[in-house]
Design a protein around this motif. Structure first.
Motif, mmCIF file in Angstrom:
data_model
loop_
_atom_site.group_PDB
_atom_site.id
_atom_site.type_symbol
_atom_site.label_atom_id
_atom_site.label_comp_id
_atom_site.label_asym_id
_atom_site.label_seq_id
_atom_site.Cartn_x
_atom_site.Cartn_y
_atom_site.Cartn_z
ATOM 1 N N ALA A 1 0.833 -1.204 0.000
ATOM 2 C CA ALA A 1 0.000 0.000 0.000
ATOM 3 C C ALA A 1 0.861 1.245 0.000
ATOM 4 O O ALA A 1 0.560 2.232 -0.685
ATOM 5 C CB ALA A 1 -0.933 0.000 1.215
ATOM 6 N N VAL A 2 1.976 1.201 0.764
ATOM 7 C CA VAL A 2 2.877 2.353 0.841
ATOM 8 C C VAL A 2 3.449 2.654 -0.526
ATOM 9 O O VAL A 2 3.495 3.811 -0.976
ATOM 10 C CB VAL A 2 4.008 2.091 1.857
ATOM 11 N N ASN A 3 3.892 1.616 -1.244
ATOM 12 C CA ASN A 3 4.498 1.809 -2.556
ATOM 13 C C ASN A 3 3.507 2.360 -3.569
ATOM 14 O O ASN A 3 3.839 3.265 -4.349
ATOM 15 C CB ASN A 3 5.071 0.486 -3.075
ATOM 16 N N VAL A 4 2.306 1.831 -3.584
ATOM 17 C CA VAL A 4 1.302 2.278 -4.545
ATOM 18 C C VAL A 4 0.933 3.735 -4.298
ATOM 19 O O VAL A 4 0.879 4.550 -5.228
ATOM 20 C CB VAL A 4 0.049 1.381 -4.493
ATOM 21 N N VAL A 5 0.672 4.081 -3.049
ATOM 22 C CA VAL A 5 0.318 5.469 -2.721
ATOM 23 C C VAL A 5 1.466 6.411 -3.060
ATOM 24 O O VAL A 5 1.263 7.494 -3.626
ATOM 25 C CB VAL A 5 -0.083 5.584 -1.235
ATOM 26 N N SER A 6 2.691 6.021 -2.738
ATOM 27 C CA SER A 6 3.861 6.845 -3.061
ATOM 28 C C SER A 6 4.007 7.024 -4.569
ATOM 29 O O SER A 6 4.340 8.121 -5.048
ATOM 30 C CB SER A 6 5.133 6.211 -2.497
ATOM 31 N N ASN A 7 3.735 5.956 -5.314
ATOM 32 C CA ASN A 7 3.833 6.044 -6.773
ATOM 33 C C ASN A 7 2.814 7.022 -7.341
ATOM 34 O O ASN A 7 3.107 7.766 -8.285
ATOM 35 C CB ASN A 7 3.627 4.660 -7.399
ATOM 36 N N VAL A 8 1.606 7.011 -6.780
ATOM 37 C CA VAL A 8 0.591 7.971 -7.223
ATOM 38 C C VAL A 8 1.080 9.394 -6.980
ATOM 39 O O VAL A 8 0.985 10.271 -7.850
ATOM 40 C CB VAL A 8 -0.755 7.738 -6.508
ATOM 41 N N ARG A 9 1.622 9.628 -5.809
ATOM 42 C CA ARG A 9 2.030 10.985 -5.461
ATOM 43 C C ARG A 9 3.246 11.444 -6.260
ATOM 44 O O ARG A 9 3.399 12.636 -6.536
ATOM 45 C CB ARG A 9 2.273 11.063 -3.955
ATOM 46 N N ASN A 10 4.085 10.505 -6.651
ATOM 47 C CA ASN A 10 5.216 10.866 -7.507
ATOM 48 C C ASN A 10 4.765 11.146 -8.937
ATOM 49 O O ASN A 10 5.271 12.057 -9.601
ATOM 50 C CB ASN A 10 6.262 9.746 -7.509
ATOM 51 N N LYS A 11 3.812 10.366 -9.391
ATOM 52 C CA LYS A 11 3.334 10.483 -10.778
ATOM 53 C C LYS A 11 2.314 11.596 -10.954
ATOM 54 O O LYS A 11 2.236 12.225 -12.009
ATOM 55 C CB LYS A 11 2.735 9.150 -11.221
#
Length: 260
Positions: free
Chosen positions: A2-12
């Motif tokens: 979940a941490v990785n997916v949310v972080s990826n959204v915020r980076n993208k």
């Protein structure tokens, strides 16, 4: 995960094209912005496909449906399929009237969804399992796992059945999410905003099942955090705190809720 997916959204900061209902536009836009995505709302047939081509994902929400909107949804969905970006369909109230059922059938005849998200009453209707509904709400829950698996298999997609326990299935593997709070059901557009969050998460790297699970789990954690705020006395104060929570880190939410 979940941490990785949310972080990826915020980076993208994915641009999500919403073909959504008029009741929830502001709430969906603010919620997605808080989460880290970028919303655009465009319903005209003349630019539906062009907007999809500019976007990282397309959300089709049938809440306040009209005949022209169905055509816009098909045009945007087909453009998204061609571009290779996710399309999430939220068949709001599909069981309520023949018009909505026919519209859903028209859309999926031409658009391949990456995910179909709805309550048990809505998704059961898609596969011919009768459950009691009231307008856009589900009264009976039936067997959410069976419903999710059958919808996923029938439409070759990811199925997300929301409820007290959320069920997510790709037809072969099924996962469950128990985060959330009852106040979500008292806020108009809470389910619709989840569709925005799911679409944003599906636009990142990873498997759709992992991405959707991360979205639903984070959404539930944010609701639990918001409901626990000292100043929250009902659905109005909850909604404002919930938007704040959507901007938080997964670790912040998990740590706070673990300590409490």
């Amino acid at each position: 995960m979940a941490v990785n997916v949310v972080s990826n959204v915020r980076n993208k900061q994915p641009l999500i094209h919403h073909l959504t209902n008029q009741v929830v536009m502001n709430f969906s836009a603010n919620g997605l912005l808080a989460f880290g995505g970028s919303p655009i709302m465009a319903m005209a047939m003349e630019d539906a496909a062009d907007m999809a081509n500019l976007s990282d994902g397309v959300l089709i929400n049938m809440g306040t449906l009209t005949v022209p909107q169905v055509q816009s949804m098909i045009l945007a969905g087909k453009a998204a399929n061609k571009k290779g970006i996710p399309v999430v369909i939220d068949p709001v109230g599909v069981a309520a009237t023949p018009f909505r059922t026919k519209a859903f059938d028209q859309i999926v005849a031409e658009v391949q969804p990456a995910a179909i998200k709805g309550n048990a009453g809505e998704l059961s209707h898609l596969i011919g399992i009768p459950l009691k509904t009231k307008g856009v709400d589900s009264i009976d829950s039936g067997n959410p796992e069976e419903i999710a698996v059958k919808v996923a298999q029938e439409f070759d997609t990811l199925a997300i059945v929301t409820g007290e326990v959320d069920v997510i299935s790709n037809g072969e593997e099924t996962v469950f999410n128990e985060t959330g709070d009852a106040l979500l059901s008292k806020v108009t557009g809470a389910g619709c905003l989840l569709g925005s969050i799911v679409t944003a998460c599906l636009s990142t790297d990873g498997t759709p099942l992992q991405q959707a699970y991360a979205a639903v789990k984070f959404y539930g954690l944010a609701a639990e955090w918001a409901a626990s705020r000292p100043g929250v006395e009902g659905s109005g104060t909850f909604a404002a705190c919930f938007i704040d929570a959507l901007a938080m880190e997964v670790s912040q939410l998990e740590d706070f809720l673990h300590e409490s």
